[in-house]
Design a protein around this motif. Structure first.
Motif, PDB file in Angstrom:
ATOM      1  N   VAL A  71       0.872  -1.170   0.000  1.00 18.69           N
ATOM      2  CA  VAL A  71       0.000   0.000   0.000  1.00 18.69           C
ATOM      3  C   VAL A  71       0.908   1.217   0.000  1.00 18.69           C
ATOM      4  O   VAL A  71       1.786   1.346   0.864  1.00 18.69           O
ATOM      5  CB  VAL A  71      -0.915   0.036   1.241  1.00 18.69           C
ATOM      6  CG1 VAL A  71      -1.747   1.314   1.257  1.00 18.69           C
ATOM      7  CG2 VAL A  71      -1.808  -1.191   1.294  1.00 18.69           C
ATOM      8  N   GLY A  72       0.721   2.088  -0.970  1.00 12.83           N
ATOM      9  CA  GLY A  72       1.541   3.294  -1.058  1.00 12.83           C
ATOM     10  C   GLY A  72       0.683   4.533  -1.147  1.00 12.83           C
ATOM     11  O   GLY A  72      -0.466   4.478  -1.604  1.00 12.83           O
ATOM     12  N   ALA A  73       1.212   5.648  -0.705  1.00 12.56           N
ATOM     13  CA  ALA A  73       0.469   6.904  -0.766  1.00 12.56           C
ATOM     14  C   ALA A  73       1.437   8.070  -0.850  1.00 12.56           C
ATOM     15  O   ALA A  73       2.562   8.004  -0.319  1.00 12.56           O
ATOM     16  CB  ALA A  73      -0.438   7.064   0.443  1.00 12.56           C
ATOM     17  N   ARG A  74       1.007   9.115  -1.521  1.00 15.24           N
ATOM     18  CA  ARG A  74       1.778  10.355  -1.577  1.00 15.24           C
ATOM     19  C   ARG A  74       1.037  11.409  -0.771  1.00 15.24           C
ATOM     20  O   ARG A  74      -0.148  11.664  -0.988  1.00 15.24           O
ATOM     21  CB  ARG A  74       1.953  10.818  -3.017  1.00 15.24           C
ATOM     22  CG  ARG A  74       2.846  12.067  -3.134  1.00 15.24           C
ATOM     23  CD  ARG A  74       3.087  12.433  -4.587  1.00 15.24           C
ATOM     24  NE  ARG A  74       1.855  12.895  -5.240  1.00 15.24           N
ATOM     25  CZ  ARG A  74       1.772  13.179  -6.531  1.00 15.24           C
ATOM     26  NH1 ARG A  74       2.814  13.005  -7.311  1.00 15.24           N
ATOM     27  NH2 ARG A  74       0.632  13.593  -7.040  1.00 15.24           N
ATOM     28  N   LEU A  75       1.747  12.011   0.163  1.00 16.43           N
ATOM     29  CA  LEU A  75       1.204  13.056   1.025  1.00 16.43           C
ATOM     30  C   LEU A  75       1.788  14.382   0.576  1.00 16.43           C
ATOM     31  O   LEU A  75       2.989  14.609   0.697  1.00 16.43           O
ATOM     32  CB  LEU A  75       1.577  12.758   2.484  1.00 16.43           C
ATOM     33  CG  LEU A  75       1.065  13.690   3.565  1.00 16.43           C
ATOM     34  CD1 LEU A  75      -0.455  13.701   3.611  1.00 16.43           C
ATOM     35  CD2 LEU A  75       1.633  13.269   4.925  1.00 16.43           C
ATOM     36  N   SER A  76       0.937  15.240   0.027  1.00 19.74           N
ATOM     37  CA  SER A  76       1.424  16.481  -0.580  1.00 19.74           C
ATOM     38  C   SER A  76       0.997  17.703   0.224  1.00 19.74           C
ATOM     39  O   SER A  76      -0.189  17.855   0.545  1.00 19.74           O
ATOM     40  CB  SER A  76       0.899  16.607  -2.011  1.00 19.74           C
ATOM     41  OG  SER A  76       1.417  15.573  -2.820  1.00 19.74           O
ATOM     42  N   PRO A  77       1.941  18.580   0.559  1.00 14.23           N
ATOM     43  CA  PRO A  77       1.596  19.821   1.250  1.00 14.23           C
ATOM     44  C   PRO A  77       0.793  20.746   0.345  1.00 14.23           C
ATOM     45  O   PRO A  77       1.014  20.797  -0.876  1.00 14.23           O
ATOM     46  CB  PRO A  77       2.962  20.433   1.588  1.00 14.23           C
ATOM     47  CG  PRO A  77       3.948  19.327   1.424  1.00 14.23           C
ATOM     48  CD  PRO A  77       3.391  18.420   0.386  1.00 14.23           C
ATOM     49  N   GLN A  78      -0.137  21.477   0.925  1.00 14.61           N
ATOM     50  CA  GLN A  78      -0.951  22.400   0.142  1.00 14.61           C
ATOM     51  C   GLN A  78      -0.149  23.588  -0.372  1.00 14.61           C
ATOM     52  O   GLN A  78      -0.556  24.242  -1.335  1.00 14.61           O
ATOM     53  CB  GLN A  78      -2.135  22.885   0.989  1.00 14.61           C
ATOM     54  CG  GLN A  78      -3.127  21.781   1.324  1.00 14.61           C
ATOM     55  CD  GLN A  78      -4.297  22.281   2.149  1.00 14.61           C
ATOM     56  OE1 GLN A  78      -4.259  23.375   2.706  1.00 14.61           O
ATOM     57  NE2 GLN A  78      -5.344  21.480   2.242  1.00 14.61           N
ATOM     58  N   ASP A  79       0.996  23.863   0.255  1.00 17.06           N
ATOM     59  CA  ASP A  79       1.794  25.011  -0.174  1.00 17.06           C
ATOM     60  C   ASP A  79       2.740  24.660  -1.322  1.00 17.06           C
ATOM     61  O   ASP A  79       3.578  25.484  -1.718  1.00 17.06           O
ATOM     62  CB  ASP A  79       2.585  25.578   1.000  1.00 17.06           C
ATOM     63  CG  ASP A  79       3.559  24.569   1.605  1.00 17.06           C
ATOM     64  OD1 ASP A  79       3.709  23.461   1.044  1.00 17.06           O
ATOM     65  OD2 ASP A  79       4.160  24.881   2.651  1.00 17.06           O
ATOM     66  N   GLY A  80       2.606  23.427  -1.851  1.00 17.11           N
ATOM     67  CA  GLY A  80       3.445  23.027  -2.974  1.00 17.11           C
ATOM     68  C   GLY A  80       4.811  22.519  -2.593  1.00 17.11           C
ATOM     69  O   GLY A  80       5.674  22.356  -3.456  1.00 17.11           O
ATOM     70  N   GLY A  81       5.034  22.251  -1.313  1.00 17.15           N
ATOM     71  CA  GLY A  81       6.323  21.735  -0.873  1.00 17.15           C
ATOM     72  C   GLY A  81       6.568  20.314  -1.318  1.00 17.15           C
ATOM     73  O   GLY A  81       5.750  19.696  -2.011  1.00 17.15           O
ATOM     74  N   GLU A  82       7.700  19.779  -0.917  1.00 21.02           N
ATOM     75  CA  GLU A  82       8.090  18.437  -1.320  1.00 21.02           C
ATOM     76  C   GLU A  82       7.127  17.399  -0.751  1.00 21.02           C
ATOM     77  O   GLU A  82       6.872  17.359   0.449  1.00 21.02           O
ATOM     78  CB  GLU A  82       9.509  18.141  -0.819  1.00 21.02           C
ATOM     79  CG  GLU A  82      10.125  16.888  -1.380  1.00 21.02           C
ATOM     80  CD  GLU A  82      10.457  17.011  -2.868  1.00 21.02           C
ATOM     81  OE1 GLU A  82      10.577  15.954  -3.517  1.00 21.02           O
ATOM     82  OE2 GLU A  82      10.624  18.152  -3.345  1.00 21.02           O
TER      83      GLU A  82
END
Length: 361
Positions: A71-82
């Motif tokens: 199971v994989g997931a990408r957690l992305s900051p709303q400010d466009g960070g890494e």
């Protein structure tokens, strides 16, 4: 931050599922057995513990243990960070060992709690108020963990010391008091912090429930019972004094592992177990909504709701959606049809689920 890309490989009935283009509200719609709850279970594994079904690891692999899963997931900051890459898996060669990776580096499952605050409500929890004390204790600890990630480490250390003490107490040979002294010091140290975390949570939940004053969901009043020694010194003394009794019982009879969550329907002043089925369901929802106002702001909040809207009347559904929108978490919901979600469909990401495959709706 929010999950914006999710992948399941050989998980339950999902051979290879990819989800992209997520939103604040995410809906999985399909017939019973299509694999909707399996997606929620996969997401629940992005937190410490055994997931929302508390299943054994091999049971989650497609074919019930024939191989591994991931199971994989990408957690992305709303400010466009890494973005942060999160993953958990089992290897076919070691089907009982769970591996966790964060940004492609091996990590402990406990480290997941530093990034995500994951909570869930499933139909199997509808009987929580009539279930065992242990089930309600796990419920409380899951809510604490969503706010205080260090709670999992405290619980693990406490349970390890408790097992060792119980083993000494149940031995035919009288245990060395020095061993008991050392174990009881650990139990008192970790137990006092566990008790304090739970007490803080219950106090905050009661305040949030009172402030909500929501006519759509009856207010539960929460308490922790029995009230025993919780301060470090008092707990250590109680454990020491209780050795003869504990030895006769073969187990430790004092400490936070004996704590029980007591819930009362506030307006009627009756125990939750004596309330109607509908009232119990509504109280559970009220607790989860109140908890959403307490969730940590330094981590992504993920709320998993399995078949939560199906048995609510239209007014309660609208009230639920309004409260969820105000809490600010990313919400994942399942249902057998779209109609109950009509109020949020324009603002939601929708997937049709069938036979372990997903199609964007």
């Amino acid at each position: 931050m929010a999950l914006d890309r999710i992948s399941l490989h050989d998980f339950r009935n999902h051979p290879a599922t990819e989800l992209e283009g997520t939103a604040r509200f995410n809906l999985l719609v399909g017939a019973n057995g299509a694999g909707k709850t399996n997606v929620l279970e996969a997401l629940s594994l992005l937190a410490p513990g055994r997931g929302l079904r508390r299943a054994k690891l091999p049971e989650m692999a497609r074919g019930a243990g024939a191989g591994g899963f991931s199971v994989g997931a990408r957690l992305s900051p709303q400010d466009g960070g890494e973005p942060i890459q999160l993953g958990t898996m089992i290897d076919p060669a070691q089907p009982t060992r769970r591996r966790v990776r964060i940004n492609r580096a091996d990590a402990s499952a406990l480290a997941l709690a530093e990034w995500l605050s994951v909570r869930w409500l499933t139909p199997s929890m509808d009987g929580l108020f009539m279930d065992s004390a242990g089930a309600r204790r796990r419920f409380v600890d899951r809510l604490v963990l969503a706010i205080a990630p260090q709670h999992a480490t405290l619980s693990n250390r406490y349970e390890a010391a408790l097992r060792d003490r119980n083993r000494l107490l149940s031995d035919e040979v009288a245990p060395d008091p020095r061993w008991l002294d050392a174990l009881e010091a650990q139990l008192a140290e970790h137990g006092a912090q566990i008790a304090a975390n739970r007490r803080t949570l219950v106090d905050q939940l009661n305040a949030a429930l009172l402030a909500a004053d929501d006519a759509h969901f009856p207010r539960p009043a929460l308490a922790l019972e029995p009230v025993g020694p919780e301060e470090r010194e008092a707990l250590a003394a109680a454990l020491c004094d209780g050795r003869p009794q504990d030895r006769r019982a073969g187990r430790t009879l004092t400490g936070p592992h004996r704590t029980e969550l007591a819930v009362t329907l506030a307006d009627k002043r009756v125990p939750a177990a004596q309330a109607s089925t509908g009232e119990q369901k509504a109280m559970l929802i009220a607790i989860m909504l109140a908890h959403g106002t307490l969730a940590a702001k330094d981590r992504a909040g993920i709320l998993l709701l399995d078949e939560v809207a199906a048995h609510l009347d239209p007014d309660r559904r609208v009230a639920l959606f309004d409260r969820l929108a105000a809490n600010g978490e990313q919400v994942w919901m399942t249902g057998t049809e779209r109609a109950p979600f009509e109020a949020i469909l324009p603002h939601a990401a929708l997937w049709d689920v069938a036979g372990g495959t997903l199609q964007r709706g």
